[in-house]
Design a protein around this motif. Sequence first.
Motif, mmCIF file in Angstrom:
data_model
loop_
_atom_site.group_PDB
_atom_site.id
_atom_site.type_symbol
_atom_site.label_atom_id
_atom_site.label_comp_id
_atom_site.label_asym_id
_atom_site.label_seq_id
_atom_site.Cartn_x
_atom_site.Cartn_y
_atom_site.Cartn_z
ATOM 1 N N ILE B 53 0.842 -1.198 0.000
ATOM 2 C CA ILE B 53 0.000 0.000 0.000
ATOM 3 C C ILE B 53 0.871 1.239 0.000
ATOM 4 O O ILE B 53 1.840 1.327 0.753
ATOM 5 C CB ILE B 53 -0.916 -0.002 1.236
ATOM 6 C CG1 ILE B 53 -1.899 -1.177 1.170
ATOM 7 C CG2 ILE B 53 -1.678 1.295 1.358
ATOM 8 C CD1 ILE B 53 -2.741 -1.339 2.405
ATOM 9 N N GLU B 55 1.283 4.474 1.345
ATOM 10 C CA GLU B 55 0.712 5.108 2.549
ATOM 11 C C GLU B 55 0.259 6.546 2.292
ATOM 12 O O GLU B 55 -0.765 6.981 2.810
ATOM 13 C CB GLU B 55 1.732 5.080 3.691
ATOM 14 C CG GLU B 55 1.914 3.691 4.251
ATOM 15 C CD GLU B 55 2.686 3.704 5.563
ATOM 16 O OE1 GLU B 55 2.700 4.737 6.237
ATOM 17 O OE2 GLU B 55 3.265 2.656 5.896
ATOM 18 N N LEU B 58 -2.970 6.370 0.464
ATOM 19 C CA LEU B 58 -4.037 5.906 1.358
ATOM 20 C C LEU B 58 -4.449 7.022 2.326
ATOM 21 O O LEU B 58 -5.633 7.201 2.612
ATOM 22 C CB LEU B 58 -3.575 4.679 2.141
ATOM 23 C CG LEU B 58 -4.580 4.117 3.154
ATOM 24 C CD1 LEU B 58 -5.851 3.637 2.471
ATOM 25 C CD2 LEU B 58 -3.974 2.981 3.965
ATOM 26 N N GLU B 59 -3.475 7.777 2.799
ATOM 27 C CA GLU B 59 -3.776 8.877 3.722
ATOM 28 C C GLU B 59 -4.687 9.903 3.051
ATOM 29 O O GLU B 59 -5.643 10.395 3.656
ATOM 30 C CB GLU B 59 -2.478 9.526 4.178
ATOM 31 C CG GLU B 59 -2.677 10.486 5.334
ATOM 32 C CD GLU B 59 -1.364 11.003 5.890
ATOM 33 O OE1 GLU B 59 -0.302 10.654 5.334
ATOM 34 O OE2 GLU B 59 -1.410 11.765 6.858
ATOM 35 N N GLU B 61 -6.721 9.323 0.562
ATOM 36 C CA GLU B 61 -8.041 8.713 0.365
ATOM 37 C C GLU B 61 -8.827 8.668 1.665
ATOM 38 O O GLU B 61 -10.039 8.879 1.680
ATOM 39 C CB GLU B 61 -7.894 7.298 -0.205
ATOM 40 C CG GLU B 61 -7.321 7.238 -1.611
ATOM 41 C CD GLU B 61 -8.214 7.910 -2.631
ATOM 42 O OE1 GLU B 61 -9.407 8.084 -2.366
ATOM 43 O OE2 GLU B 61 -7.686 8.294 -3.700
ATOM 44 N N LEU B 62 -8.144 8.408 2.762
ATOM 45 C CA LEU B 62 -8.830 8.341 4.060
ATOM 46 C C LEU B 62 -9.363 9.717 4.460
ATOM 47 O O LEU B 62 -10.433 9.829 5.040
ATOM 48 C CB LEU B 62 -7.885 7.807 5.141
ATOM 49 C CG LEU B 62 -7.565 6.314 5.072
ATOM 50 C CD1 LEU B 62 -6.515 5.945 6.111
ATOM 51 C CD2 LEU B 62 -8.805 5.463 5.278
ATOM 52 N N LYS B 63 -8.580 10.753 4.152
ATOM 53 C CA LYS B 63 -9.053 12.101 4.479
ATOM 54 C C LYS B 63 -10.297 12.462 3.672
ATOM 55 O O LYS B 63 -11.158 13.195 4.124
ATOM 56 C CB LYS B 63 -7.951 13.118 4.203
ATOM 57 C CG LYS B 63 -6.951 13.233 5.337
ATOM 58 C CD LYS B 63 -5.961 14.321 5.063
ATOM 59 C CE LYS B 63 -4.974 14.444 6.206
ATOM 60 N NZ LYS B 63 -3.936 15.439 5.952
#
Lengths: 126, 160
Positions: B53, B55, B58-59, B61-63
Amino acid sequence: MLERVRYTDYYRGIDVEALTDGYAYDEYSSLYLLSVGGHDGKVKAITSALVSGRRIEILSEDVINVGTGFGQKYRILSTKLPDALLHQIVTAEGFFKPSDRGGPLLARQNRPEMHGYPLEIEMAYT
Amino acid sequence: MLYSIGFTLKSPNLCPTIRGNLKETLEEIPYSEQPVYGLPVSKPGTLFRSSVIDEAELEKELKRSVLWERLRGYRRYGEKNVERPPLPLHTGHLGLLLASGCLDGVVGEGEDKHIVRGKVEKVSHKQDEYKGDMLIEKEIESHRVSVKILKKDGEIITLM
């Protein structure tokens, strides 16, 4: 900054890791909120383990061992991210419904480095 | 109108039947809006993805994840829709709104930001009375109003 979250069960040979962008827990290591992202299976494994009473580790500067609060019910919110990734948020029911008997009311930020994240987390008691 | 154009093969090894057909005049294919022959269905494409992944990605996308907004919506769960009153509220009404829990939650901005929690609890106490030689035990119920605020520095102030 993301931090790693891990669920390990040596007896069953389970060791899964995903990433978290926010969490809240109290001084008794009871978790109130955990946001996990990563591969579908790993995220589900961690959140399922958590809500079924297992303890997990958050690999921060120190290893934080957390579990569910006694008698606390949890809710899992889930959404798919691009590239077949999954995002799940585990929250205690008390987060949504303040207890009339003096439970956790709501949450704001928990750690300085978590500032700026979408949800501010802090525990307050009536 | 559709015509089929080709070349006559003169190979001596060609099957006589085919050769015979090639020499014949081919029939014209009638025009049709719909395709006469359907294309065979192919297998779904194989999707490859990395097990590692990114990171940073992903960070991001998570936000952007919709779950945070949904969670904010749940935070507002239980809020009552207070209709606009026919007359403006006065200061006395503020106490009623606080006590009824209508204003529960985060209030104020900046340094003045704080959390309000108002609730009404039913309390009861027993009272004994003598009426002549008779002891009368009374249970008196009342409602106690409690309004507390939590300031940013962690101080809890009980207003009522």
